[in-house]
Design a protein around this motif. Structure first.
Motif, PDB file in Angstrom:
ATOM      1  N   TYR A  57       0.826  -1.203   0.000  1.00 50.25           N
ATOM      2  CA  TYR A  57       0.000   0.000   0.000  1.00 50.25           C
ATOM      3  C   TYR A  57       0.861   1.254   0.000  1.00 50.25           C
ATOM      4  O   TYR A  57       2.010   1.250   0.458  1.00 50.25           O
ATOM      5  N   ALA A  58       0.266   2.340  -0.516  1.00 51.54           N
ATOM      6  CA  ALA A  58       0.955   3.630  -0.618  1.00 51.54           C
ATOM      7  C   ALA A  58       0.248   4.663   0.248  1.00 51.54           C
ATOM      8  O   ALA A  58      -0.870   4.455   0.724  1.00 51.54           O
ATOM      9  N   ARG A  59       0.896   5.822   0.408  1.00 52.78           N
ATOM     10  CA  ARG A  59       0.287   6.899   1.178  1.00 52.78           C
ATOM     11  C   ARG A  59      -0.922   7.484   0.449  1.00 52.78           C
ATOM     12  O   ARG A  59      -1.975   7.694   1.037  1.00 52.78           O
ATOM     13  N   GLN A  60      -0.764   7.704  -0.838  1.00 55.59           N
ATOM     14  CA  GLN A  60      -1.855   8.251  -1.657  1.00 55.59           C
ATOM     15  C   GLN A  60      -1.864   7.527  -3.003  1.00 55.59           C
ATOM     16  O   GLN A  60      -1.305   8.022  -3.991  1.00 55.59           O
ATOM     17  N   PRO A  61      -2.477   6.344  -3.068  1.00 45.85           N
ATOM     18  CA  PRO A  61      -2.467   5.566  -4.309  1.00 45.85           C
ATOM     19  C   PRO A  61      -3.291   6.225  -5.413  1.00 45.85           C
ATOM     20  O   PRO A  61      -4.201   7.012  -5.137  1.00 45.85           O
ATOM     21  N   LYS A  76      12.922  11.192  -4.887  1.00 43.04           N
ATOM     22  CA  LYS A  76      12.131  10.912  -3.688  1.00 43.04           C
ATOM     23  C   LYS A  76      10.962   9.993  -4.049  1.00 43.04           C
ATOM     24  O   LYS A  76      10.416  10.065  -5.155  1.00 43.04           O
ATOM     25  N   ILE A  77      10.599   9.145  -3.093  1.00 37.15           N
ATOM     26  CA  ILE A  77       9.480   8.225  -3.313  1.00 37.15           C
ATOM     27  C   ILE A  77       8.202   9.029  -3.551  1.00 37.15           C
ATOM     28  O   ILE A  77       7.861   9.926  -2.767  1.00 37.15           O
ATOM     29  N   ARG A  78       7.502   8.723  -4.625  1.00 36.16           N
ATOM     30  CA  ARG A  78       6.243   9.410  -4.915  1.00 36.16           C
ATOM     31  C   ARG A  78       5.188   9.061  -3.877  1.00 36.16           C
ATOM     32  O   ARG A  78       5.272   8.043  -3.197  1.00 36.16           O
ATOM     33  N   LYS A  79       4.182   9.908  -3.758  1.00 36.05           N
ATOM     34  CA  LYS A  79       3.104   9.660  -2.804  1.00 36.05           C
ATOM     35  C   LYS A  79       2.370   8.359  -3.104  1.00 36.05           C
ATOM     36  O   LYS A  79       1.835   7.712  -2.199  1.00 36.05           O
ATOM     37  N   ASP A  80       2.359   7.962  -4.388  1.00 37.68           N
ATOM     38  CA  ASP A  80       1.679   6.714  -4.743  1.00 37.68           C
ATOM     39  C   ASP A  80       2.651   5.531  -4.792  1.00 37.68           C
ATOM     40  O   ASP A  80       2.305   4.452  -5.274  1.00 37.68           O
ATOM     41  N   GLY A  81       3.862   5.741  -4.291  1.00 34.21           N
ATOM     42  CA  GLY A  81       4.827   4.652  -4.214  1.00 34.21           C
ATOM     43  C   GLY A  81       4.557   3.773  -2.997  1.00 34.21           C
ATOM     44  O   GLY A  81       4.203   4.265  -1.923  1.00 34.21           O
ATOM     45  N   ILE A  82       4.732   2.473  -3.146  1.00 30.58           N
ATOM     46  CA  ILE A  82       4.427   1.553  -2.040  1.00 30.58           C
ATOM     47  C   ILE A  82       5.390   1.769  -0.875  1.00 30.58           C
ATOM     48  O   ILE A  82       6.567   2.059  -1.062  1.00 30.58           O
ATOM     49  N   CYS A  83       4.862   1.614   0.342  1.00 31.32           N
ATOM     50  CA  CYS A  83       5.703   1.803   1.523  1.00 31.32           C
ATOM     51  C   CYS A  83       5.315   0.893   2.690  1.00 31.32           C
ATOM     52  O   CYS A  83       5.971   0.924   3.730  1.00 31.32           O
ATOM     53  N   LEU A  84       4.256   0.114   2.529  1.00 33.61           N
ATOM     54  CA  LEU A  84       3.801  -0.759   3.624  1.00 33.61           C
ATOM     55  C   LEU A  84       3.388  -2.111   3.077  1.00 33.61           C
ATOM     56  O   LEU A  84       2.646  -2.191   2.089  1.00 33.61           O
TER      57      LEU A  84
END
Length: 238
Positions: free
Chosen positions: A10-14, A72-80
């Motif tokens: 999941y991402a912060r803002q997919p 930088k990791i995009r807001k729609d980049g996975i992080c969890l």
């Protein structure tokens, strides 16, 4: 009874689908996020921090990380990484099963494992777990995505990338089955997927139950023998 387990990222803002805040709100049974549950109950924390705290760490990782190109990791980049492992309601070994799953997840994800919670308010009891990379590390926690990305870097075809993903996920499911599920009489997959008849499914279930019972009996025997291997005052094992 058969194994059911799933992992997703999941991402912060997919661009579409649910965000990390959405899935965490559902897991913690916040109002407006669990309409599918008739009578929501707060989850039981079994390991680590709360899902919300795991999401905060995922956000911190994403804020401090860069993608393979150095951006930088995009807001729609996975992080969890989030996963669920379920046990059949009709089963008789939930407490032992969940303990075994928690131990397995600790070994599988190590320091990346942030949270494990238990839900009892749906059709079947299940565990949700969450993992996050350490600062400075790339996101390789999802074995399917990692395999697919590796195939892509090797300039393999889309079909080969999909196969790499499927093969890695199959191995993950096989590992969970061999390490945990088979010890509790669960089949690797359900009868419909393998087109088994009712009689074939019943026969397999009986075999799995017998094998699980024998395995558990052997484990109890070894545990008892270990307890009896104590030293007396003369230093001799009795």
């Amino acid at each position: 009874m058969y194994q059911f387990a799933h992992i997703e990222t999941y991402a912060r803002q997919p661009k579409s689908g649910r965000s990390i805040s959405d899935i965490v709100a559902e897991a913690e049974r916040k109002s407006g996020y669990c309409a599918h549950v008739t009578e929501p109950m707060p989850p039981v924390l079994l390991y680590g921090r709360t899902p919300s705290e795991a999401a905060e760490k995922a956000t911190a990782w994403a804020d401090a990380s860069k993608d393979p190109t150095g951006r930088k990791i995009r807001k729609d980049g996975i992080c969890l990484l989030a996963g669920v492992i379920t046990y059949p309601r009709e089963g008789q070994a939930w407490d032992r099963f969940k303990t075994a799953v928690v131990d397995w997840l600790k070994k599988e994800y190590g320091d990346h494992l942030e949270s494990i919670i238990e839900h009892q308010d749906e059709e079947h009891p299940h565990l949700h777990f969450y993992a996050v990379p350490q600062i400075g590390q790339p996101f390789t926690l999802h074995v399917g995505r990692a395999a697919s990305d590796a195939a892509k870097r090797e300039k393999k075809s889309k079909g080969e990338q999909r196969k790499a993903f499927a093969d890695a996920m199959r191995k993950w499911q096989d590992k969970l089955f061999c390490d945990v599920s088979c010890r509790f009489g669960l089949a690797r997959s359900g009868p419909r997927r393998r087109r088994l008849t009712r009689s074939e499914w019943r026969a397999e279930q009986a075999t799995l139950a017998a094998t699980a019972a024998a395995t558990q009996a052997k484990a109890r025997k070894y545990s008892q023998e270990e307890k009896e291997h104590v030293f007396d005052v003369t230093g001799q094992i009795r």
